[in-house]
Design an enzyme around this catalytic site. Structure first.
Site, PDB file in Angstrom:
ATOM      1  N   HIS A 128       9.498  21.251  -5.008  1.00 16.51           N
ATOM      2  CA  HIS A 128       9.403  20.066  -5.867  1.00 16.51           C
ATOM      3  C   HIS A 128      10.134  18.927  -5.161  1.00 16.51           C
ATOM      4  CE1 HIS A 128      10.509  17.505  -9.340  1.00 16.51           C
ATOM      5  NE2 HIS A 128       9.592  18.138 -10.044  1.00 16.51           N
ATOM      6  N   ASP A 205      16.684  26.223  -6.476  1.00 18.02           N
ATOM      7  CA  ASP A 205      16.169  25.343  -7.516  1.00 18.02           C
ATOM      8  C   ASP A 205      15.609  26.258  -8.604  1.00 18.02           C
ATOM      9  OD1 ASP A 205      14.611  23.848  -9.189  1.00 18.02           O
ATOM     10  OD2 ASP A 205      13.575  22.742  -7.610  1.00 18.02           O
ATOM     11  N   GLN A 208      12.556  26.178 -12.959  1.00 21.74           N
ATOM     12  CA  GLN A 208      11.472  26.901 -13.637  1.00 21.74           C
ATOM     13  C   GLN A 208      11.813  28.365 -13.904  1.00 21.74           C
ATOM     14  OE1 GLN A 208       8.967  25.460 -14.962  1.00 21.74           O
ATOM     15  NE2 GLN A 208       9.003  23.467 -13.947  1.00 21.74           N
ATOM     16  N   LYS A 231      14.014  22.108 -20.033  1.00 20.62           N
ATOM     17  CA  LYS A 231      12.977  23.112 -19.787  1.00 20.62           C
ATOM     18  C   LYS A 231      13.345  24.446 -20.425  1.00 20.62           C
ATOM     19  CE  LYS A 231      11.895  20.953 -15.346  1.00 20.62           C
ATOM     20  NZ  LYS A 231      10.685  20.164 -15.565  1.00 20.62           N
ATOM     21  N   CYS A 371       4.802  16.394  -8.735  1.00 20.49           N
ATOM     22  CA  CYS A 371       6.007  16.116  -7.924  1.00 20.49           C
ATOM     23  C   CYS A 371       6.132  17.102  -6.768  1.00 20.49           C
ATOM     24  CB  CYS A 371       7.274  16.143  -8.771  1.00 20.49           C
ATOM     25  SG  CYS A 371       7.277  14.952 -10.098  1.00 20.49           S
TER      26      CYS A 371
HETATM   27  N1  PMP Z   1      12.527  21.491  -9.591  1.00 14.26           N
HETATM   28  C1  PMP Z   1      11.486  22.045 -10.214  1.00 14.26           C
HETATM   29  C2  PMP Z   1      10.901  23.322  -9.666  1.00 14.26           C
HETATM   30  C3  PMP Z   1      10.968  21.432 -11.367  1.00 14.26           C
HETATM   31  O1  PMP Z   1       9.909  21.978 -11.975  1.00 14.26           O
HETATM   32  C4  PMP Z   1      11.555  20.246 -11.849  1.00 14.26           C
HETATM   33  C5  PMP Z   1      11.019  19.548 -13.082  1.00 14.26           C
HETATM   34  N2  PMP Z   1       9.633  19.332 -13.052  1.00 14.26           N
HETATM   35  C6  PMP Z   1      12.647  19.719 -11.158  1.00 14.26           C
HETATM   36  C7  PMP Z   1      13.108  20.375 -10.046  1.00 14.26           C
HETATM   37  C8  PMP Z   1      13.325  18.469 -11.605  1.00 14.26           C
HETATM   38  O2  PMP Z   1      13.956  18.643 -12.815  1.00 14.26           O
HETATM   39  P1  PMP Z   1      14.553  17.390 -13.610  1.00 14.26           P
HETATM   40  O3  PMP Z   1      13.459  16.363 -13.653  1.00 14.26           O
HETATM   41  O4  PMP Z   1      14.878  17.944 -14.954  1.00 14.26           O
HETATM   42  O5  PMP Z   1      15.748  16.922 -12.852  1.00 14.26           O
END
Ligand code: PMP
Length: 415
Positions: A128, A205, A208, A231, A371
């Site tokens: 991401h 990270d 998820q 999440k 993203c």
């Molecule tokens: N890493 C992953 C794998 C994600 O799915 C997300 C959220 N889509 C993020 C990072 C970023 O999280 P946040 O926008 O809550 O900072």
């Protein structure tokens, strides 16, 4: 073998989420955008309401009753979150705005101190942007190089290639624990083991993974683990960085300001202990307390039962979607090491159009690059439709998704 987790009481769970019992475009809401943001149970909403109605105050400062209660609840929330991921100490959990801030904190506070010109940082092709751009920024600041562990066409990390990529200048591995595009669950424990054998720390990270499967930071032995509250049934604007105590002790803070100091002189200051050192300024007190209630909720349901429920739904969705003519599901085609994030394309229909037609049916999904632009390029697609599941979703909702996709395809075939 241990006994399978008990089935979820879906009716009771759905009743805990007020947002779910509404109609959208005159259809019952089918919420399948959980990888972006999950919904909030009454227990969390009530916790936020109680905070604002009865003890809204700044923490660690006042000598009054409200402030003392806010401080106690904030620290209790930290212990809840630490317990949820099995951290050895509550002060190894730093509250942040979310995963993005947690990764940036490590990239700045740890990265600027340990990464120098000519060093390497290992990422994967799955990442991401939140676990990619902060490392690009660090690499630019320090003159380091980013190297990407390749993935297979279905999104599995090539572990042999990974093991061969370590060199004397490798300083860090930063890798997703579950892909927000393909649902792939990465072999985090093995990834850490290989890095450890090379003397290299690992950031996971876990945005998820933490909401959907048991994450035990001590068993994984990861150095840094980042995740987001919104999440995992919590409020937005709150998340956490778990880091091993020794790293946090050695790292400089990212934000200077109130609450993170021991003493301040005109020209220099000394830092407070953990975790305050990393939480300069007034934090998201209500959010943290809400996150504590959210992880309690998940723990009460049972994270293994959540995983099993989502596995069954994922299996159903994979079968139903791949049965549809012209629909291609990306990523693993079964539930082995795979979570309930399901990306797919529909021949001849732009993902945004699929999303719009599904929305007209009351079905909330996401469409776009999620993203993860480098991953999309690697997969050879500009965008996908993404349905992502959580504990309150039902088999009936999966059927509604498949029917909606079939209708969208038929609509475009006719026009
Ligand atoms: N890493 C992953 C794998 C994600 O799915 C997300 C959220 N889509 C993020 C990072 C970023 O999280 P946040 O926008 O809550 O900072």
């Amino acid at each position: 073998m241990s006994a399978p987790p008990p089935a979820l009481d879906l009716t009771a769970i759905r009743a805990d989420f007020p947002v779910l019992c509404q109609r959208v475009h005159d259809r019952p809401l089918v919420y399948l955008d959980n990888a972006a943001t999950s919904q909030t149970p009454s227990a969390v909403i009530d916790t936020l309401r109680t905070y604002y109605e009865t003890y809204n105050a700044n923490i660690h400062r006042g000598l009054h009753v409200l402030s003392e209660r806010a401080t106690a609840e904030y620290e209790a929330a930290r212990r809840r979150v630490a317990g949820f991921v099995n951290a050895a100490h509550a002060h190894e959990v730093i509250f942040t705005r979310g995963t993005t801030e947690a990764v940036n904190l490590v990239a700045r506070s740890w990265g600027d101190a340990h990464v120098n010109a000519g060093d390497d940082i290992l990422l994967t092709e799955l990442e991401h942007h939140s676990n990619l751009v902060p490392w690009q920024m660090l690499a630019k600041r320090r003159g380091a190089t980013l190297r990407y562990v390749p993935i297979s066409p279905e999104g599995r990390i090539d572990l042999e290639a990974y093991a061969r990529m370590f060199g004397p200048r490798t300083r860090l591995v930063a890798v997703t624990h579950m892909s927000n595009v393909l649902g792939v669950i990465t072999p985090a424990a093995r990834i850490v083991q290989i890095a450890r054998a090379n003397g290299v720390p690992v950031l996971l990270d876990a945005a998820q993974s933490v909401p959907h499967l048991a994450v035990d930071v001590q068993a994984l032995d990861a150095d840094f683990v980042a995740f987001s509250g919104h999440k995992v049934l919590g409020p937005t604007g709150i998340g956490a960085l778990y880091a091993k105590e020794a790293w946090l002790e050695a790292m400089d803070p990212l934000f200077g300001g109130g609450s993170m100091i021991r003493t301040v002189e005109l020209h220099e200051s000394s830092w407070a202990g953990l975790p305050e050192k990393f939480e300069g300024g007034t934090p998201n007190i209500a959010g943290a307390i809400g996150l504590g209630a959210a992880v309690d909720y998940v723990q009460n349901v049972g994270i293994d039962a959540v995983t099993a429920h989502e596995d069954a739904l994922t299996e159903r969705a994979l079968a139903m979607l791949s049965d549809l003519d012209g629909v291609r599901v990306l990523g693993p085609q079964d539930t082995t090491d795979r979570g309930g994030v399901i990306s797919f394309t529909v021949d001849g229909v732009h993902p945004h159009d699929v999303g719009t037609l599904l929305d007209a049916d009351g079905i909330a999904v996401r469409a776009g690059h999620h993203c993860a632009q480098p991953l999309m390029r690697k997969l050879g697609v500009a965008a996908t439709v993404r349905a992502s599941l959580y504990l309150y979703n039902s088999p009936h909702e999966v059927d509604a998704l498949a029917e909606g996709v079939a209708r969208a395809k038929a609509f475009f075939d006719e026009h």
